[in-house]
Structure formats: C-alpha cells, structure tokens
Design a protein around this motif. Sequence first.
Motif, PDB file in Angstrom:
ATOM      1  N   LEU A  56     -13.113 -24.365 105.439  1.00  0.00           N
ATOM      2  CA  LEU A  56     -13.399 -23.351 106.269  1.00  0.00           C
ATOM      3  C   LEU A  56     -13.398 -21.999 105.730  1.00  0.00           C
ATOM      4  O   LEU A  56     -14.080 -20.782 105.879  1.00  0.00           O
ATOM      5  CB  LEU A  56     -12.375 -23.436 107.558  1.00  0.00           C
ATOM      6  CG  LEU A  56     -13.000 -24.342 108.752  1.00  0.00           C
ATOM      7  CD1 LEU A  56     -12.328 -24.286 109.880  1.00  0.00           C
ATOM      8  CD2 LEU A  56     -14.412 -24.430 109.016  1.00  0.00           C
ATOM      9  N   LEU A  57     -12.258 -21.690 104.858  1.00  0.00           N
ATOM     10  CA  LEU A  57     -12.140 -20.661 104.112  1.00  0.00           C
ATOM     11  C   LEU A  57     -12.686 -20.490 102.705  1.00  0.00           C
ATOM     12  O   LEU A  57     -13.324 -19.701 102.201  1.00  0.00           O
ATOM     13  CB  LEU A  57     -10.703 -20.501 103.956  1.00  0.00           C
ATOM     14  CG  LEU A  57      -9.796 -20.204 105.215  1.00  0.00           C
ATOM     15  CD1 LEU A  57      -8.244 -19.928 104.890  1.00  0.00           C
ATOM     16  CD2 LEU A  57     -10.347 -18.764 105.971  1.00  0.00           C
ATOM     17  N   GLY A  58     -12.667 -21.570 101.915  1.00  0.00           N
ATOM     18  CA  GLY A  58     -13.016 -21.712 100.796  1.00  0.00           C
ATOM     19  C   GLY A  58     -14.707 -21.508 100.681  1.00  0.00           C
ATOM     20  O   GLY A  58     -15.122 -20.748  99.533  1.00  0.00           O
ATOM     21  N   ILE A  59     -15.542 -22.115 101.466  1.00  0.00           N
ATOM     22  CA  ILE A  59     -16.810 -21.709 101.458  1.00  0.00           C
ATOM     23  C   ILE A  59     -17.450 -20.622 101.782  1.00  0.00           C
ATOM     24  O   ILE A  59     -18.231 -20.120 100.863  1.00  0.00           O
ATOM     25  CB  ILE A  59     -17.747 -23.078 102.337  1.00  0.00           C
ATOM     26  CG1 ILE A  59     -17.327 -24.405 101.988  1.00  0.00           C
ATOM     27  CG2 ILE A  59     -19.104 -22.636 102.463  1.00  0.00           C
ATOM     28  CD1 ILE A  59     -18.226 -25.554 102.560  1.00  0.00           C
ATOM     29  N   PRO A  60     -17.030 -20.103 102.852  1.00  0.00           N
ATOM     30  CA  PRO A  60     -17.158 -18.434 102.965  1.00  0.00           C
ATOM     31  C   PRO A  60     -16.797 -17.529 101.825  1.00  0.00           C
ATOM     32  O   PRO A  60     -17.890 -16.846 101.432  1.00  0.00           O
ATOM     33  CB  PRO A  60     -16.694 -18.137 104.341  1.00  0.00           C
ATOM     34  CG  PRO A  60     -16.394 -19.394 105.050  1.00  0.00           C
ATOM     35  CD  PRO A  60     -15.982 -20.482 103.937  1.00  0.00           C
ATOM     36  N   PHE A  61     -15.520 -17.678 101.575  1.00  0.00           N
ATOM     37  CA  PHE A  61     -15.272 -16.965 100.304  1.00  0.00           C
ATOM     38  C   PHE A  61     -16.072 -16.984  99.101  1.00  0.00           C
ATOM     39  O   PHE A  61     -16.336 -16.145  98.502  1.00  0.00           O
ATOM     40  CB  PHE A  61     -13.740 -17.237  99.876  1.00  0.00           C
ATOM     41  CG  PHE A  61     -12.760 -16.466 100.810  1.00  0.00           C
ATOM     42  CD1 PHE A  61     -13.014 -15.400 101.625  1.00  0.00           C
ATOM     43  CD2 PHE A  61     -11.478 -17.128 100.987  1.00  0.00           C
ATOM     44  CE1 PHE A  61     -12.140 -14.982 102.359  1.00  0.00           C
ATOM     45  CE2 PHE A  61     -10.303 -16.532 101.751  1.00  0.00           C
ATOM     46  CZ  PHE A  61     -10.770 -15.502 102.598  1.00  0.00           C
ATOM     47  N   GLY A  62     -16.587 -18.290  98.584  1.00  0.00           N
ATOM     48  CA  GLY A  62     -17.330 -18.638  97.720  1.00  0.00           C
ATOM     49  C   GLY A  62     -18.786 -17.898  97.788  1.00  0.00           C
ATOM     50  O   GLY A  62     -19.254 -17.225  96.718  1.00  0.00           O
ATOM     51  N   ILE A  63     -19.253 -18.058  99.034  1.00  0.00           N
ATOM     52  CA  ILE A  63     -20.754 -17.559  98.929  1.00  0.00           C
ATOM     53  C   ILE A  63     -20.637 -15.986  99.180  1.00  0.00           C
ATOM     54  O   ILE A  63     -21.293 -15.454  98.236  1.00  0.00           O
ATOM     55  CB  ILE A  63     -20.969 -17.822 100.686  1.00  0.00           C
ATOM     56  CG1 ILE A  63     -21.098 -19.330 100.840  1.00  0.00           C
ATOM     57  CG2 ILE A  63     -22.365 -17.031 101.052  1.00  0.00           C
ATOM     58  CD1 ILE A  63     -21.700 -19.704 102.200  1.00  0.00           C
TER      59      ILE A  63
END
Lengths: 350, 114
Positions: free
Chosen positions: A115-122
Amino acid sequence: MVSMRFIAKRLLLLVPVLFGVATLVFAILQLSPGNPARAIAGQRASEEFVRQIERELGLNDPIWVQYGRFLVETVQLDLGDSYTVQRGTPVRTILVNKLPITLELALYGQLIGILLGIPFGIISAVKQDTLTDHLTRVGALSGISIPIFWSGPLVILLFAQILGWLPTSGRIDAQRFAIEGITGLITVDTFVQGIQATLASGFAVSNFAAFFSAVSHMILPAATIGIYSMALISRMMRSSMLEVIRQDYIRTARAKGQGAKITLMKHGLRNALIPVITVIGIQFGSLLGGAVLTETVFAIGGIGTLLVEAINVRDYPVVQGTVLVFAFLFTLVNLGVDIAYSALDPRIQQ
Amino acid sequence: MALGAWLRPRIRLLATAGAVGVVAGALALLALATVRTPEFASTQTFAVGALVLGFAVLGWSGSVLAGSAVETLQSHLDTDTDWTEQDSRRAMARLVGFGAGVMVGVSVATALLT
C-alpha cells in the motif's frame, strides 16, 4: 484468463521444492553436533536411559533407513511428535496453533509494503529527479539497508517508550481480554467477536475494545516488517514505471489528448506492475524470515520463535515440520504471484 | 522434439554426475572410516550427500519457479550479471546427480564394509 494447465504445472513444482527442503533439513540436522536423545533425557540422565530413547526413536538405525522413514512419514503428512518444545504433542497441532500468528504478521507487513511502496514508487517515477524523488529514493535505500533487529527496537523506543502511543509487545492486552480462537488471526477473531457482541446487545464501541487492542499491538511489528518490503517495492515500482512511461504507446496516448493521470494509471500501471508483482512474491519469503526476528523483538510467540526454540533444544520433528511449512507457504505464494503475473501478461503462460 | 532426443542429454547429465558421486561417496566413506568409526563415516558422508541433493533440488526448482523473476529483477535494478535460469537449472541438475550418487555410494560401500 489463466489456464488450468499452467496452474497444474506450477502445482507440480511443489513436489521437488518440498522434497528438497525436507532433504536439506534432514541433512543439516544430522550434521549438526549433539544428540537429540540426550536433549530429551536431560544432561544428568544415565547412559542406559539415553540408549533406550535412541532405540525408541530409531536413532540407531542406518542413516538411509532413517532418511527413508522420514520421507515416507512426511509424504503421509505425519510430522511426528515434539521431542522437547511441547513434549509428546503432535507437530501438526503445534503448527496449526502457531502458524496463524506468523501469517498474520507477514500479511499485514506485506499489506503495508504494497500500500505504501507502490504509490511511493509511482510518485518517485513521475517526479523524477525532483526533491520528492530524491527523498523517496533515500527512504527506500534506508529501508532496504536497515536490519529488523535494529529498526524493531528503534520503533519501540520512539512510539512506545518516548511517545507512549502503542504497546511494546504481545498480541493483545491479555489482562483485559480473553480471546476465543476462531481463525487464529487475532485481529479477525476479535473483530468477529465484536460483531457477535453487537448483534447480541446493540452497537457499542466497547464491543470492539479487544479488536482495537489487537490492532494497536499489531501496528509496530507489522510496520517494522513492512518497512523493508515497502522499500524494495517502491524501488522496483520506480524503475519499472520509468521504463514504461518512456514507451511509444504512452506517448501516443498522450498525443491523442488523453490526460496524464489516466494515461499513467490506465496504460502505464498495469505494465509497470508486472515485474513488481514477481518481486512481491519473492519478497514474501523474506517477510517470513523477517518474522522470526520481529517475533523475537516484539515477544510474539509465532512459528518463527518456535523454530528458534526448537533448534536450540534439537527438537528434530518441530524443526523439520516448521521449515517444511515455511517452504510450502513460500511456494504457494509464488504460485499466486505467477497466476497474477500471467493474468497481467498472458504471453507468460506460453 | 521426440521424447528420446529430449531425454537423452538430460539423463546423460544426471548419470555422469551420479557416477562421479558414487565414486566420491565410497572414497570419502573409506577415508573417514580409517580415522573414525564406520558408523560415523557412513552417517556423516551420507548426510553431506543429502545436503548436496537437497540444496540442488531446491536450487533447481527455485530456478524454474523464480528464475525469470530474478532475471527481471537484476535487469531492472541494473545489476546485470551473466546468471540465467537455464544455466542455473543445468548446474543444479548436475549437483542433484552428484548428491544422489554420493548417497547411493555410501549406502553400498557401508553394506559391503560391514
């Protein structure tokens, strides 16, 4: 659509994985020094008594006989009885009681990571080479580099000792709440009990007090284990997204007048997720491994703690059973990842 | 491809490694038995063979399961090495043969020795 043949092929791979793990664990335990019969009998027991236990356990048989017997019993799902950790209790029973604790921890950790890793990556990819990108990358690098045995005590110090927001150890406030096991997942069980109490006597926040206690106990360990996961996923997502947004079809979509956000989320995200999803699968194994340390730091008696304890007292059946279960879970998660992967990109099935 | 043609190189790979394993296992057992007891030598050598077999089977299945993912991960993280899933599978197959060979060699040699 994922074909049944593809799933069956992947399920067949479970057999060599479990056989390899079983053989490896058997060999390691045979090569490690010490005598399990002595561990069971105690240091002060007579030699005769130790010999008797060795005969009862079949430890005097030739090693290939022991190996064959072990494989046959494992195939029959007979993991034996615990020698010392919970003497005489079937390993299967012990694992059924302990496994949900570790699974719950790993699942919440993975959830935080995703939940945190994907938005941060984007965000990091879209805002490439800006301050936001640099901060996210530094954060990700720190997350990968910091070991759990250090980050664990650090979050305890900050959120439990200094700020006093969250409890330091355990799964629930055991002095206030008695929990009836339903699934073994404490947050689920307490929530179900809250619902039951609500149905019986009407809604009251106090019905969910046990649930809130379980959640507050889960936050720190899940966050500790999730930091590493989040860091790796965010890093992978960034590089994958950067690659995708440079593709011709993204440029074409933008040239046709489609909005930046829609292009990114509709066309870019699906393709960028493919390598990220494979990493999530591999990563689940690390989470299970990390759970061993996290459980120790936060005094949660899950399967990781059980494994450490069993190794210390040379409880062969418990060690073998625990490692086999870890391997089984890891392979199952990878199967799930493969299915998700091939659903995103059907070419993979060929 | 015909089944025979598909199987032949794979069986050869396993069999040659297995033969080396049988000889290595028997020799290791004899060498260790001269300095310690035959039971100790048998147990330890068999366990080492099982260790190699277990590691190799796990490595082989791991390569099949996650090899492509690891290759993707390496290329995305710019840590390109020459590691490939196919090479890994072949190497692990050799080790599978060797480990199993050691286990067989030790069992036969122990039976002959005692």
